[in-house]
Design an enzyme around this catalytic site. Structure first.
Site, PDB file in Angstrom:
ATOM      1  N   TYR A 222     -13.355  -2.779  11.956  1.00 24.56           N
ATOM      2  CA  TYR A 222     -11.995  -2.155  11.744  1.00 24.56           C
ATOM      3  C   TYR A 222     -11.245  -2.454  12.989  1.00 24.56           C
ATOM      4  CZ  TYR A 222      -8.523   1.125  10.622  1.00 24.56           C
ATOM      5  OH  TYR A 222      -7.289   1.770  10.895  1.00 24.56           O
TER       6      TYR A 222
ATOM      7  N   GLY B 252      -0.819   7.952   1.009  1.00 21.80           N
ATOM      8  CA  GLY B 252      -0.920   8.191   2.597  1.00 21.80           C
ATOM      9  C   GLY B 252       0.563   7.710   3.385  1.00 21.80           C
TER      10      GLY B 252
ATOM     11  N   GLY C 279       0.883  -1.282  -0.121  1.00 30.12           N
ATOM     12  CA  GLY C 279       0.064  -0.113  -0.086  1.00 30.12           C
ATOM     13  C   GLY C 279       0.732   1.284   0.054  1.00 30.12           C
TER      14      GLY C 279
HETATM   15  P1  NAD Z   1      -4.296   5.255   2.274  1.00 28.94           P
HETATM   16  O1  NAD Z   1      -6.084   4.857   1.708  1.00 28.94           O
HETATM   17  O2  NAD Z   1      -3.672   6.628   1.686  1.00 28.94           O
HETATM   18  O3  NAD Z   1      -3.621   4.154   1.920  1.00 28.94           O
HETATM   19  C1  NAD Z   1      -4.018   2.813   1.958  1.00 28.94           C
HETATM   20  C2  NAD Z   1      -2.879   2.054   0.995  1.00 28.94           C
HETATM   21  O4  NAD Z   1      -3.319   0.766   0.971  1.00 28.94           O
HETATM   22  C3  NAD Z   1      -3.022   2.414  -0.539  1.00 28.94           C
HETATM   23  O5  NAD Z   1      -1.967   2.433  -1.090  1.00 28.94           O
HETATM   24  C4  NAD Z   1      -4.127   1.367  -1.060  1.00 28.94           C
HETATM   25  O6  NAD Z   1      -3.785   1.028  -2.390  1.00 28.94           O
HETATM   26  C5  NAD Z   1      -3.470   0.067  -0.268  1.00 28.94           C
HETATM   27  N1  NAD Z   1      -4.434  -1.038  -0.293  1.00 28.94           N
HETATM   28  C6  NAD Z   1      -5.812  -1.021   0.271  1.00 28.94           C
HETATM   29  N2  NAD Z   1      -6.256  -2.218  -0.013  1.00 28.94           N
HETATM   30  C7  NAD Z   1      -5.390  -2.963  -0.778  1.00 28.94           C
HETATM   31  C8  NAD Z   1      -5.179  -4.192  -0.920  1.00 28.94           C
HETATM   32  N3  NAD Z   1      -6.234  -5.228  -1.045  1.00 28.94           N
HETATM   33  N4  NAD Z   1      -4.103  -4.586  -1.683  1.00 28.94           N
HETATM   34  C9  NAD Z   1      -3.134  -3.642  -1.655  1.00 28.94           C
HETATM   35  N5  NAD Z   1      -3.061  -2.810  -1.452  1.00 28.94           N
HETATM   36  C10 NAD Z   1      -4.248  -2.295  -0.815  1.00 28.94           C
HETATM   37  O7  NAD Z   1      -4.647   5.417   3.742  1.00 28.94           O
HETATM   38  P2  NAD Z   1      -3.640   5.456   4.934  1.00 28.94           P
HETATM   39  O8  NAD Z   1      -4.304   6.225   5.750  1.00 28.94           O
HETATM   40  O9  NAD Z   1      -2.274   5.875   4.408  1.00 28.94           O
HETATM   41  O10 NAD Z   1      -3.613   3.814   5.475  1.00 28.94           O
HETATM   42  C11 NAD Z   1      -2.319   3.004   5.431  1.00 28.94           C
HETATM   43  C12 NAD Z   1      -2.719   2.355   6.815  1.00 28.94           C
HETATM   44  O11 NAD Z   1      -2.692   2.889   8.076  1.00 28.94           O
HETATM   45  C13 NAD Z   1      -3.890   1.196   6.952  1.00 28.94           C
HETATM   46  O12 NAD Z   1      -3.738  -0.078   7.094  1.00 28.94           O
HETATM   47  C14 NAD Z   1      -5.042   1.841   7.785  1.00 28.94           C
HETATM   48  O13 NAD Z   1      -5.802   1.262   8.614  1.00 28.94           O
HETATM   49  C15 NAD Z   1      -3.814   2.500   8.870  1.00 28.94           C
HETATM   50  N6  NAD Z   1      -4.177   3.704   9.603  1.00 28.94           N
HETATM   51  C16 NAD Z   1      -4.717   4.866   8.921  1.00 28.94           C
HETATM   52  C17 NAD Z   1      -4.952   5.905  10.021  1.00 28.94           C
HETATM   53  C18 NAD Z   1      -5.425   7.039   9.451  1.00 28.94           C
HETATM   54  O14 NAD Z   1      -5.989   7.930  10.321  1.00 28.94           O
HETATM   55  N7  NAD Z   1      -5.110   7.505   8.097  1.00 28.94           N
HETATM   56  C19 NAD Z   1      -4.842   5.679  11.367  1.00 28.94           C
HETATM   57  C20 NAD Z   1      -4.644   4.394  11.927  1.00 28.94           C
HETATM   58  C21 NAD Z   1      -4.342   3.335  11.177  1.00 28.94           C
END
Ligand code: NAD
Length: 251
Positions: A148, A17, A13
């Protein structure tokens, strides 16, 4: 010398982000970086911007992860840093959780994480660092996040056992629990903009440091855990949340 010189780092991913910012930081620290994602166009655009390798692999498909591992092995050999970051956020209230939604969210956030680790294990170097991107939600009862939060709590539990079992290979396994971070994850929920803005404002007010985290904040911690500076750290969990976890009641 840069802290990750000579290391190979995989970021699932990594086209968006937290993953994108972490890929950038790992590269700055000297690692050769591979990012993955689901969407070929987005992965190749991000890989070109970051000047890293981009590979398409949907982590909810075990055969796609198998293929990813083969590709990484043939081009890079062994891996030193595995940042298990790919994830989705699909809020739904208890009582409106569908089987499809549960399977989808657990399939990416938990099963996807587990099989990413399982499949990369044979090509991880001794002393490698696995970093699992969890969430402070694993420990909260925030409305609409039951599935989640459970997917992340399961990941934290897996992290602890994996740390013990992989210690003989000197492979360290840690989890990072961010609070709210400004990334596209929220807009992907399909919530209307007005609702998203209200959610963001309410959330920010509850953070003692009064801001959302930036992806670069998380990337700094990921790069530390990836490096030999963290060589005595395994089985740990690190909240990086502006203090939200210690201040749930007062704003
Ligand atoms: P984002 O949506 O910007 O990035 C998510 C990434 O995961 C993207 O690159 C997407 O393509 C990839 N992805 C999703 N499903 C996929 C799949 N089936 N196969 C391959 N890649 C896949 O969001 P983010 O906030 O950067 O999220 C990254 C991680 O951080 C996640 O695990 C999320 O749960 C966690 N997180 C985010 C937050 C927040 O507030 N943004 C807080 C706590 C945890």
């Amino acid at each position: 010398m840069s802290k990750l010189e000579g290391k190979v780092a995989v970021v699932t991913g990594g086209n968006s982000g937290i993953g994108y910012a972490s890929a950038q930081k790992l590269k700055q620290e000297g690692a050769r970086v591979i990012i993955t994602g689901r969407n070929a166009e987005k992965v190749s655009a991000a890989a070109a911007e970051l000047d890293v390798k981009g590979l398409v692999a949907d982590v909810s498909s075990v055969s796609a992860i198998d293929e990813l591992v083969k590709q990484v092995q043939s081009e890079f050999g062994k891996v030193d840093v595995l940042f298990v970051n790919a994830g989705i956020f699909q809020p739904a209230p208890v009582g409106q959780v569908s089987e499809e939604m549960l399977d989808h969210q657990m399939g990416i956030n938990f099963k996807g994480a587990v099989f990413t680790i399982e499949k990369f294990l044979p090509i991880l170097n001794e002393g490698a660092s696995i970093i699992n991107l969890s969430s402070v939600n694993a420990y909260t009862g925030m409305p609409n996040t039951a599935v989640y939060a459970a997917s992340k709590a399961a990941l934290n539990s897996y992290t602890r056992t994996a740390a013990t079992e992989l210690a003989p290979r000197k492979i360290r396994v840690n989890a990072v629990n961010p609070g709210p971070v400004a990334t596209p994850i929220f807009s992907k929920t399909g919530m209307p903009e007005e609702q998203l803005n209200g959610f963001a404002e309410a959330m920010q007010n509850r953070v003692p440091l009064k801001r959302f985290g930036e992806p670069a904040d998380i990337a700094n911690l990921v790069a530390f855990l990836a490096s030999d500076d963290a060589s005595f750290i395994t089985g740990g969990e690190y909240n990086i949340d502006g203090g939200i976890n210690v201040n749930p009641l007062l704003s």
